[in-house]
Design a protein around this motif. Structure first.
Motif, PDB file in Angstrom:
ATOM      1  N   ASP A  48       6.759 -32.096 -11.090  1.00 42.95           N
ATOM      2  CA  ASP A  48       6.182 -32.318 -12.404  1.00 42.95           C
ATOM      3  C   ASP A  48       7.233 -31.991 -13.455  1.00 42.95           C
ATOM      4  O   ASP A  48       7.879 -30.941 -13.385  1.00 42.95           O
ATOM      5  CB  ASP A  48       4.931 -31.452 -12.589  1.00 42.95           C
ATOM      6  CG  ASP A  48       3.761 -31.929 -11.718  1.00 42.95           C
ATOM      7  OD1 ASP A  48       3.972 -32.136 -10.511  1.00 42.95           O
ATOM      8  OD2 ASP A  48       2.654 -32.072 -12.256  1.00 42.95           O
ATOM      9  N   CYS A 107      -1.397 -30.735 -12.342  1.00 42.70           N
ATOM     10  CA  CYS A 107      -2.573 -30.007 -11.853  1.00 42.70           C
ATOM     11  C   CYS A 107      -2.742 -28.699 -12.616  1.00 42.70           C
ATOM     12  O   CYS A 107      -1.781 -28.075 -13.056  1.00 42.70           O
ATOM     13  CB  CYS A 107      -2.489 -29.778 -10.346  1.00 42.70           C
ATOM     14  SG  CYS A 107      -1.135 -28.748  -9.762  1.00 42.70           S
ATOM     15  N   CYS A 126       0.405 -26.417 -11.653  1.00 37.70           N
ATOM     16  CA  CYS A 126       1.558 -26.846 -12.457  1.00 37.70           C
ATOM     17  C   CYS A 126       1.466 -26.396 -13.915  1.00 37.70           C
ATOM     18  O   CYS A 126       2.480 -26.058 -14.528  1.00 37.70           O
ATOM     19  CB  CYS A 126       1.692 -28.363 -12.403  1.00 37.70           C
ATOM     20  SG  CYS A 126       2.429 -28.950 -10.869  1.00 37.70           S
ATOM     21  N   CYS A 190       5.482 -28.626  -7.781  1.00 36.38           N
ATOM     22  CA  CYS A 190       4.013 -28.606  -7.710  1.00 36.38           C
ATOM     23  C   CYS A 190       3.474 -27.780  -6.531  1.00 36.38           C
ATOM     24  O   CYS A 190       3.839 -28.013  -5.379  1.00 36.38           O
ATOM     25  CB  CYS A 190       3.490 -30.028  -7.631  1.00 36.38           C
ATOM     26  SG  CYS A 190       1.700 -30.142  -7.570  1.00 36.38           S
ATOM     27  N   PRO A 191       2.589 -26.819  -6.829  1.00 40.60           N
ATOM     28  CA  PRO A 191       2.006 -25.973  -5.769  1.00 40.60           C
ATOM     29  C   PRO A 191       0.740 -26.545  -5.134  1.00 40.60           C
ATOM     30  O   PRO A 191       0.106 -25.867  -4.325  1.00 40.60           O
ATOM     31  CB  PRO A 191       1.687 -24.672  -6.506  1.00 40.60           C
ATOM     32  CG  PRO A 191       1.726 -24.969  -7.957  1.00 40.60           C
ATOM     33  CD  PRO A 191       2.210 -26.358  -8.174  1.00 40.60           C
ATOM     34  N   GLN A 192       0.369 -27.769  -5.501  1.00 42.37           N
ATOM     35  CA  GLN A 192      -0.917 -28.337  -5.074  1.00 42.37           C
ATOM     36  C   GLN A 192      -1.035 -28.395  -3.543  1.00 42.37           C
ATOM     37  O   GLN A 192      -0.129 -28.876  -2.865  1.00 42.37           O
ATOM     38  CB  GLN A 192      -1.047 -29.751  -5.655  1.00 42.37           C
ATOM     39  CG  GLN A 192      -2.357 -30.457  -5.366  1.00 42.37           C
ATOM     40  CD  GLN A 192      -3.553 -29.707  -5.910  1.00 42.37           C
ATOM     41  OE1 GLN A 192      -4.254 -29.033  -5.159  1.00 42.37           O
ATOM     42  NE2 GLN A 192      -3.775 -29.789  -7.210  1.00 42.37           N
TER      43      GLN A 192
HETATM   44 ZN   LIG Z   1       0.818 -29.832  -9.544  1.00 45.63          ZN
END
Ligand SMILES: [Zn+2]
Length: 211
Positions: A48, A107, A126, A190-192
Protein backbone atom coordinates in the motif's frame (compact mmCIF):
# COMPACT_ATOMS: atom_id res chain seq x y z
CA UNK A 1 29.00 -5.72 -11.21
CA UNK A 2 26.55 -7.65 -9.13
CA UNK A 3 24.79 -10.90 -9.74
CA UNK A 4 21.85 -9.87 -7.56
CA UNK A 5 18.88 -10.27 -9.93
CA UNK A 6 16.89 -7.70 -7.92
CA UNK A 7 19.30 -5.01 -9.13
CA UNK A 8 19.30 -5.94 -12.79
CA UNK A 9 18.41 -3.15 -15.19
CA UNK A 10 18.83 -0.36 -12.64
CA UNK A 11 21.13 2.38 -13.89
CA UNK A 12 23.20 4.66 -11.70
CA UNK A 13 24.37 4.00 -8.19
CA UNK A 14 22.29 2.34 -5.48
CA UNK A 15 21.69 4.97 -2.78
CA UNK A 16 19.29 2.93 -0.62
CA UNK A 17 18.53 -0.76 -0.23
CA UNK A 18 16.31 -1.94 2.59
CA UNK A 19 14.10 -4.86 3.51
CA UNK A 20 10.72 -3.81 4.91
CA UNK A 21 9.57 -6.56 7.26
CA UNK A 22 6.16 -8.17 6.91
CA UNK A 23 3.38 -5.93 8.32
CA UNK A 24 5.67 -2.88 8.75
CA UNK A 25 5.37 0.76 7.69
CA UNK A 26 8.07 2.54 5.66
CA UNK A 27 8.76 6.19 4.79
CA UNK A 28 11.45 7.46 2.47
CA UNK A 29 12.34 10.59 0.52
CA UNK A 30 12.98 10.00 -3.17
CA UNK A 31 14.55 12.87 -5.12
CA UNK A 32 13.43 13.90 -8.58
CA UNK A 33 15.12 11.70 -11.15
CA UNK A 34 15.78 8.82 -8.75
CA UNK A 35 14.16 5.44 -9.33
CA UNK A 36 12.48 3.45 -6.56
CA UNK A 37 12.29 -0.28 -7.21
CA UNK A 38 9.92 -2.37 -5.09
CA UNK A 39 10.71 -6.08 -4.99
CA UNK A 40 7.94 -8.52 -4.08
CA UNK A 41 10.47 -10.78 -2.41
CA UNK A 42 8.32 -13.83 -1.69
CA UNK A 43 5.42 -13.04 -4.05
CA UNK A 44 1.78 -11.93 -3.74
CA UNK A 45 2.48 -9.21 -1.19
CA UNK A 46 0.33 -6.08 -1.40
CA UNK A 47 2.31 -2.85 -0.98
CA UNK A 48 0.00 0.00 0.00
CA UNK A 49 1.54 3.23 -1.24
CA UNK A 50 1.05 6.99 -0.78
CA UNK A 51 3.04 9.89 -2.26
CA UNK A 52 3.42 13.42 -0.89
CA UNK A 53 5.33 16.33 -2.43
CA UNK A 54 8.44 16.95 -0.34
CA UNK A 55 8.15 20.69 -0.99
CA UNK A 56 4.54 20.91 0.24
CA UNK A 57 2.78 17.82 1.52
CA UNK A 58 -0.63 19.40 0.80
CA UNK A 59 0.14 18.16 -2.70
CA UNK A 60 -0.25 14.37 -2.71
CA UNK A 61 -1.12 11.41 -4.89
CA UNK A 62 -4.59 11.48 -6.40
CA UNK A 63 -6.03 8.18 -7.58
CA UNK A 64 -8.95 9.99 -9.20
CA UNK A 65 -6.80 12.39 -11.23
CA UNK A 66 -4.47 9.55 -12.24
CA UNK A 67 -7.27 7.26 -13.42
CA UNK A 68 -9.16 10.06 -15.19
CA UNK A 69 -6.08 11.31 -17.04
CA UNK A 70 -5.12 7.82 -18.16
CA UNK A 71 -8.67 6.72 -18.97
CA UNK A 72 -7.96 3.36 -17.37
CA UNK A 73 -8.47 1.88 -13.91
CA UNK A 74 -5.23 -0.10 -13.81
CA UNK A 75 -1.68 1.12 -13.26
CA UNK A 76 0.82 -0.32 -15.73
CA UNK A 77 4.22 0.43 -17.20
CA UNK A 78 4.05 4.02 -18.47
CA UNK A 79 1.37 5.13 -16.01
CA UNK A 80 2.00 8.63 -14.68
CA UNK A 81 0.98 9.05 -11.05
CA UNK A 82 -0.60 12.47 -10.71
CA UNK A 83 -1.08 14.74 -7.71
CA UNK A 84 -4.25 16.48 -6.59
CA UNK A 85 -2.85 19.45 -8.52
CA UNK A 86 -2.60 17.40 -11.70
CA UNK A 87 1.20 17.28 -11.73
CA UNK A 88 3.27 14.14 -12.37
CA UNK A 89 4.70 12.83 -9.09
CA UNK A 90 6.13 9.51 -10.25
CA UNK A 91 6.06 7.39 -13.43
CA UNK A 92 5.92 3.60 -13.54
CA UNK A 93 8.92 2.98 -15.78
CA UNK A 94 8.83 -0.79 -15.55
CA UNK A 95 6.64 -3.51 -14.11
CA UNK A 96 7.08 -7.26 -14.11
CA UNK A 97 3.44 -7.60 -13.05
CA UNK A 98 0.73 -6.89 -15.61
CA UNK A 99 -1.08 -4.26 -13.57
CA UNK A 100 -1.43 -2.73 -10.12
CA UNK A 101 -4.51 -1.51 -8.26
CA UNK A 102 -5.47 1.98 -7.13
CA UNK A 103 -9.16 1.53 -6.34
CA UNK A 104 -9.18 -1.18 -3.65
CA UNK A 105 -8.12 1.18 -0.86
CA UNK A 106 -6.17 0.41 2.30
CA UNK A 107 -7.33 -2.03 4.95
CA UNK A 108 -8.33 -0.63 8.31
CA UNK A 109 -9.55 -2.05 11.61
CA UNK A 110 -12.97 -0.65 10.70
CA UNK A 111 -13.12 -2.24 7.25
CA UNK A 112 -11.80 -5.53 8.62
CA UNK A 113 -14.55 -5.57 11.24
CA UNK A 114 -17.20 -4.85 8.62
CA UNK A 115 -15.93 -7.42 6.13
CA UNK A 116 -14.56 -10.20 8.28
CA UNK A 117 -16.22 -9.93 11.69
CA UNK A 118 -15.64 -8.32 15.03
CA UNK A 119 -12.93 -10.77 16.01
CA UNK A 120 -10.63 -9.01 13.50
CA UNK A 121 -11.02 -5.64 15.28
CA UNK A 122 -7.57 -5.76 16.83
CA UNK A 123 -5.63 -7.03 13.85
CA UNK A 124 -2.96 -4.70 12.53
CA UNK A 125 -4.03 -2.82 9.37
CA UNK A 126 -2.59 -0.57 6.65
CA UNK A 127 -4.27 2.57 7.96
CA UNK A 128 -2.36 2.11 11.24
CA UNK A 129 0.89 1.77 9.30
CA UNK A 130 0.18 4.89 7.23
CA UNK A 131 -0.63 6.84 10.40
CA UNK A 132 2.45 5.58 12.22
CA UNK A 133 4.76 6.60 9.37
CA UNK A 134 3.02 9.91 8.68
CA UNK A 135 2.97 10.95 12.33
CA UNK A 136 6.78 11.13 12.27
CA UNK A 137 6.34 14.13 9.95
CA UNK A 138 3.28 15.66 11.57
CA UNK A 139 0.65 14.27 9.21
CA UNK A 140 -2.50 12.69 10.59
CA UNK A 141 -5.73 11.04 9.57
CA UNK A 142 -6.90 13.98 7.46
CA UNK A 143 -3.81 13.50 5.29
CA UNK A 144 -4.80 9.98 4.32
CA UNK A 145 -5.98 9.74 0.72
CA UNK A 146 -6.83 6.93 -1.66
CA UNK A 147 -3.71 4.86 -2.20
CA UNK A 148 -2.02 2.55 -4.67
CA UNK A 149 -1.83 -1.19 -3.98
CA UNK A 150 1.23 -2.49 -5.80
CA UNK A 151 1.16 -6.21 -6.59
CA UNK A 152 -2.52 -6.41 -5.61
CA UNK A 153 -5.09 -7.90 -7.95
CA UNK A 154 -8.44 -6.08 -7.91
CA UNK A 155 -10.23 -7.06 -11.10
CA UNK A 156 -13.31 -5.15 -12.27
CA UNK A 157 -16.12 -7.32 -13.61
CA UNK A 158 -18.36 -6.36 -16.54
CA UNK A 159 -21.05 -5.09 -14.17
CA UNK A 160 -18.51 -3.00 -12.21
CA UNK A 161 -18.11 -5.42 -9.32
CA UNK A 162 -14.68 -5.30 -7.68
CA UNK A 163 -12.85 -8.40 -6.59
CA UNK A 164 -9.92 -8.87 -4.23
CA UNK A 165 -8.56 -12.12 -5.53
CA UNK A 166 -5.45 -14.21 -5.64
CA UNK A 167 -2.42 -12.22 -6.68
CA UNK A 168 -0.84 -12.09 -10.11
CA UNK A 169 2.59 -11.40 -8.67
CA UNK A 170 5.30 -13.94 -7.92
CA UNK A 171 8.56 -14.14 -5.95
CA UNK A 172 11.14 -11.60 -7.09
CA UNK A 173 8.88 -9.56 -9.36
CA UNK A 174 9.47 -5.82 -9.36
CA UNK A 175 7.95 -2.45 -10.16
CA UNK A 176 10.09 0.63 -10.92
CA UNK A 177 8.98 4.20 -10.22
CA UNK A 178 10.87 7.27 -11.37
CA UNK A 179 10.29 10.34 -9.22
CA UNK A 180 9.20 13.33 -11.30
CA UNK A 181 9.48 15.69 -8.32
CA UNK A 182 11.03 15.40 -4.86
CA UNK A 183 8.60 13.10 -3.06
CA UNK A 184 7.94 11.45 0.28
CA UNK A 185 6.87 7.84 -0.22
CA UNK A 186 4.81 6.26 2.57
CA UNK A 187 4.24 2.52 2.46
CA UNK A 188 2.30 -0.04 4.42
CA UNK A 189 3.56 -3.55 3.82
CA UNK A 190 0.01 -4.86 4.11
CA UNK A 191 -0.68 -7.03 7.20
CA UNK A 192 -4.02 -8.33 5.86
CA UNK A 193 -4.66 -12.02 6.60
CA UNK A 194 -8.42 -12.23 5.88
CA UNK A 195 -8.34 -12.09 2.08
CA UNK A 196 -5.97 -13.39 -0.62
CA UNK A 197 -4.19 -10.06 -1.29
CA UNK A 198 -1.15 -11.38 0.60
CA UNK A 199 -1.87 -15.05 -0.02
CA UNK A 200 -2.99 -15.07 3.67
CA UNK A 201 0.69 -14.75 4.60
CA UNK A 202 2.26 -11.25 4.87
CA UNK A 203 5.90 -11.28 3.74
CA UNK A 204 8.82 -8.79 3.47
CA UNK A 205 9.40 -6.50 0.51
CA UNK A 206 12.60 -4.81 -0.60
CA UNK A 207 12.99 -1.13 -1.43
CA UNK A 208 15.88 -0.09 -3.66
CA UNK A 209 16.61 3.49 -4.74
CA UNK A 210 18.92 4.18 -7.68
CA UNK A 211 20.24 7.66 -8.46
ZN1 LIG B 1 -3.69 -3.68 3.99
Amino acid sequence: MTDDPALSGLSGSIVHDEIVPARAPWLHHVAAGQTLRIVDVEGNQAVDFLIYSAADDAERYSAQDTVAAKGNLFLKTGSVLLSNEGRPMMTITGSAVEYHDTIGGACSCESNTLRYGHHTRHQHACVDNFLEANLTQGRGKRDMVSNINFFMNVPVEDDGTLGIVDGISAPGLTVDLRAEMDVIVVVSNCPQINNPCNAFNPTPVRMIVAA
